[in-house]
Design an enzyme around this catalytic site. Structure first.
Site, PDB file in Angstrom:
ATOM      1  CB  CYS A 122      -0.929  -0.025   1.211  1.00 11.89           C
ATOM      2  SG  CYS A 122      -2.082  -1.408   1.147  1.00 11.89           S
ATOM      3  CB  ALA A 123       3.559   2.235  -2.320  1.00 11.60           C
ATOM      4  CB  ALA A 169      -0.084   1.701  -4.611  1.00 12.74           C
ATOM      5  NE  ARG A 192       0.209  10.597  -5.842  1.00  4.98           N
ATOM      6  CZ  ARG A 192       1.522  10.767  -5.792  1.00  4.98           C
ATOM      7  NH1 ARG A 192       2.062  11.409  -4.786  1.00  4.98           N
ATOM      8  NH2 ARG A 192       2.310  10.286  -6.720  1.00  4.98           N
ATOM      9  CE  LYS A 241      10.832   6.431 -10.301  1.00  2.00           C
ATOM     10  NZ  LYS A 241      10.529   7.171  -9.037  1.00  2.00           N
ATOM     11  NE  ARG A 301      10.923   9.072  -3.772  1.00  2.00           N
ATOM     12  CZ  ARG A 301       9.836   8.432  -3.339  1.00  2.00           C
ATOM     13  NH1 ARG A 301       9.724   8.087  -2.049  1.00  2.00           N
ATOM     14  NH2 ARG A 301       8.861   8.124  -4.167  1.00  2.00           N
ATOM     15  CB  THR A 328       4.792  14.959 -11.821  1.00  2.00           C
ATOM     16  OG1 THR A 328       5.149  16.343 -11.976  1.00  2.00           O
ATOM     17  CG2 THR A 328       6.020  14.141 -11.474  1.00  2.00           C
TER      18      THR A 328
HETATM   19  N1  LIG Z   1       5.538   6.350 -11.209  1.00  2.00           N
HETATM   20  C1  LIG Z   1       5.456   7.338 -10.333  1.00  2.00           C
HETATM   21  O1  LIG Z   1       4.899   8.400 -10.619  1.00  2.00           O
HETATM   22  C2  LIG Z   1       6.030   7.148  -8.963  1.00  2.00           C
HETATM   23  C3  LIG Z   1       5.813   8.112  -7.974  1.00  2.00           C
HETATM   24  C4  LIG Z   1       6.293   7.861  -6.699  1.00  2.00           C
HETATM   25  C5  LIG Z   1       7.013   6.708  -6.446  1.00  2.00           C
HETATM   26  N2  LIG Z   1       7.248   5.822  -7.431  1.00  2.00           N
HETATM   27  C6  LIG Z   1       7.985   4.562  -7.160  1.00  2.00           C
HETATM   28  O2  LIG Z   1       7.113   3.732  -6.411  1.00  2.00           O
HETATM   29  C7  LIG Z   1       7.833   2.983  -5.442  1.00  2.00           C
HETATM   30  C8  LIG Z   1       7.261   3.320  -4.067  1.00  2.00           C
HETATM   31  O3  LIG Z   1       7.394   4.699  -3.825  1.00  2.00           O
HETATM   32  P1  LIG Z   1       6.465   5.453  -2.739  1.00  2.00           P
HETATM   33  O4  LIG Z   1       6.931   6.820  -2.636  1.00  2.00           O
HETATM   34  O5  LIG Z   1       5.040   5.222  -3.038  1.00  2.00           O
HETATM   35  O6  LIG Z   1       6.932   4.659  -1.435  1.00  2.00           O
HETATM   36  P2  LIG Z   1       6.214   4.346  -0.044  1.00  2.00           P
HETATM   37  O7  LIG Z   1       4.979   5.175   0.125  1.00  2.00           O
HETATM   38  O8  LIG Z   1       7.269   4.398   0.988  1.00  2.00           O
HETATM   39  O9  LIG Z   1       5.700   2.858  -0.250  1.00  2.00           O
HETATM   40  C9  LIG Z   1       6.515   1.732  -0.302  1.00  2.00           C
HETATM   41  C10 LIG Z   1       5.653   0.567   0.193  1.00  2.00           C
HETATM   42  O10 LIG Z   1       6.446  -0.611   0.157  1.00  2.00           O
HETATM   43  C11 LIG Z   1       6.050  -1.465   1.218  1.00  2.00           C
HETATM   44  N3  LIG Z   1       7.247  -1.903   1.932  1.00  2.00           N
HETATM   45  C12 LIG Z   1       7.655  -3.179   2.059  1.00  2.00           C
HETATM   46  N4  LIG Z   1       8.770  -3.261   2.758  1.00  2.00           N
HETATM   47  C13 LIG Z   1       9.093  -2.019   3.118  1.00  2.00           C
HETATM   48  C14 LIG Z   1      10.142  -1.467   3.901  1.00  2.00           C
HETATM   49  N5  LIG Z   1      11.114  -2.234   4.450  1.00  2.00           N
HETATM   50  N6  LIG Z   1      10.166  -0.142   4.089  1.00  2.00           N
HETATM   51  C15 LIG Z   1       9.218   0.646   3.538  1.00  2.00           C
HETATM   52  N7  LIG Z   1       8.194   0.175   2.792  1.00  2.00           N
HETATM   53  C16 LIG Z   1       8.123  -1.154   2.587  1.00  2.00           C
HETATM   54  C17 LIG Z   1       5.079  -0.702   2.114  1.00  2.00           C
HETATM   55  O11 LIG Z   1       3.789  -1.202   1.860  1.00  2.00           O
HETATM   56  P3  LIG Z   1       3.005  -2.106   2.941  1.00  2.00           P
HETATM   57  O12 LIG Z   1       3.386  -1.559   4.298  1.00  2.00           O
HETATM   58  O13 LIG Z   1       1.593  -1.898   2.592  1.00  2.00           O
HETATM   59  O14 LIG Z   1       3.475  -3.507   2.736  1.00  2.00           O
HETATM   60  C18 LIG Z   1       5.186   0.731   1.630  1.00  2.00           C
HETATM   61  O15 LIG Z   1       3.957   1.397   1.716  1.00  2.00           O
HETATM   62  C19 LIG Z   1       9.296   3.336  -5.641  1.00  2.00           C
HETATM   63  O16 LIG Z   1       9.872   2.381  -6.513  1.00  2.00           O
HETATM   64  C20 LIG Z   1       9.239   4.704  -6.329  1.00  2.00           C
HETATM   65  O17 LIG Z   1      10.378   4.953  -7.132  1.00  2.00           O
HETATM   66  C21 LIG Z   1       6.762   6.023  -8.677  1.00  2.00           C
END
Ligand SMILES: NC(=O)c1ccc[n+]([C@@H]2O[C@H](COP(=O)([O-])OP(=O)(O)OC[C@H]3O[C@@H](n4cnc5c(N)ncnc54)[C@H](OP(=O)(O)O)[C@@H]3O)[C@@H](O)[C@H]2O)c1
Length: 328
Positions: free
Chosen positions: A13-14, A17, A19, A98, A166, A256
């Site tokens: 639930c990133a 994802a 958003r 990515k 990051r 974006t």
């Molecule tokens: N395409 C785009 O526009 C876009 C924009 C932003 C980010 N991204 C990419 O998307 C990915 C996630 O980015 P985000 O900013 O959404 O990150 P985030 O909010 O930190 O989400 C990462 C998710 O990974 C899971 N997770 C599993 N193990 C983890 C650990 N040890 N520490 C932290 N999280 C862990 C968690 O989900 P659960 O707790 O639910 O298991 C967490 O919510 C990255 O690869 C980033 O480069 C892409």
């Protein structure tokens, strides 16, 4: 006959994802969102319950669920390789955030396995599917700026709260994999007919041990130069400019532009400057249509090739940045 709807699940639930991709998958005419996974069952349940009929579970439960065609993986970069392979071994197509991998060799293994199993692995650069870039590509094809001389692109963001993925080396953080990936991808996407060679790269490291900002310089046999800059301790920039022999095109919200937002394209020649408000578009929805069309057609070679080329550039940037002359 109605087009097939593919069953999709989300692994984690990133922020990105929750958003963007979960609502877009739920609303997509070509996908049914069937499940959401989290490390924390309560979190998965809370997200799933926002969407009628969506079940929840652990990563392993979702990966082994036979009723799923495609897994979307928005996990930290260092976890992509493991979970892409788990999804492929379970017979599922993959859309992964990515940067796809932290090491080029991982992607060679992923690609060989995916190809053998006839499964898609796509890297989620949704900006490719925003219509503003179609205008620019058409203008380049019509030689509105003459011959291309220079491509410049920047993607930088202000500092994030401590604890963000990051800033973690173990989680595959760093500005190159996060922000720098975009200008690199944009160069390949906006100038696809050229074979750019990377000549120089710089990465600046912070206390967290990951790269905080950097730059890359490339050129090609036609003499076009590309200057790319990125960072996560920077004034916000999200642009490219393509400077030609008789004009210049600038996109200021290149990567974006959210659904509903009307980005601007600035088109300059000796005749004047046009500052054009482009139509709003939804690059997430468009990208999902593209993924569904890839699945319909069963030809994944273009996505494999794009994945490998991007990862090769990232590998080269790291190597050039750590060359002796660039070491602190
Ligand atoms: N395409 C785009 O526009 C876009 C924009 C932003 C980010 N991204 C990419 O998307 C990915 C996630 O980015 P985000 O900013 O959404 O990150 P985030 O909010 O930190 O989400 C990462 C998710 O990974 C899971 N997770 C599993 N193990 C983890 C650990 N040890 N520490 C932290 N999280 C862990 C968690 O989900 P659960 O707790 O639910 O298991 C967490 O919510 C990255 O690869 C980033 O480069 C892409």
């Amino acid at each position: 006959m109605a087009a097939k709807k593919y069953k999709a699940a989300v692994l984690g639930c990133a922020h990105i994802a929750v958003r963007s991709l979960i609502p877009e998958l739920f609303n997509s005419p070509r996908f049914s969102l069937v499940a959401v996974a989290s490390r924390d069952p309560a979190k998965a349940r809370a997200v799933a319950e926002l969407y009628a009929g969506v079940r929840w579970g652990s990563y392993d439960e979702i990966i082994h669920d036979r009723g799923i065609d495609l897994v979307y993986i928005p996990l930290p970069n260092s976890m992509h390789h493991e979970w892409i392979m788990n999804a492929l071994k379970s017979g599922k197509h993959v859309l992964c955030e990515k940067s796809l991998v932290t090491e080029y060799a991982q992607l060679e293994g992923i690609t060989a396995f995916a190809r053998a199993q006839r499964l898609l692995v796509a890297e989620n650069f949704q900006f490719r599917f925003h219509s503003q870039h179609r205008w620019v590509l058409d203008a380049l094809a019509a030689r509105k700026i003459g011959e291309v001389r220079v491509f410049r692109s920047s993607f930088g963001i202000p500092p994030l709260p401590a604890g963000n993925i990051r800033y973690s080396k173990d989680l595959g953080g760093g500005s190159l994999l996060d922000n720098g990936a975009y200008p690199l991808k944009a160069l390949q996407f906006m100038l696809p007919g050229y074979d750019f060679t990377m000549k120089a790269a710089t990465l600046r490291y912070g206390d967290s041990g990951v790269d905080i900002s950097g730059g890359i310089y490339l050129d090609c046999p036609e003499g076009i130069v590309a200057e790319l800059a990125f960072g996560m301790d920077n004034f916000y920039q999200c642009n490219y400019e393509i400077w030609g022999s008789v004009g210049k095109i600038t996109a200021n919200r290149a990567f974006t532009a959210p659904p509903g937002f009307r980005p601007r394209i600035i088109f300059e020649t000796a005749d004047g400057v046009e500052n054009m408000e482009m139509p709003a578009d939804n690059h997430f929805a468009n990208m999902l249509l593209h993924i569904a069309e890839c699945l319909d057609g069963g030809n994944f070679e273009e996505e494999y090739a794009q994945n490998l080329r991007q990862a090769a550039y990232i590998k080269q940037a790291r190597e050039l940045a750590s060359a002796p002359a660039n070491r602190p």
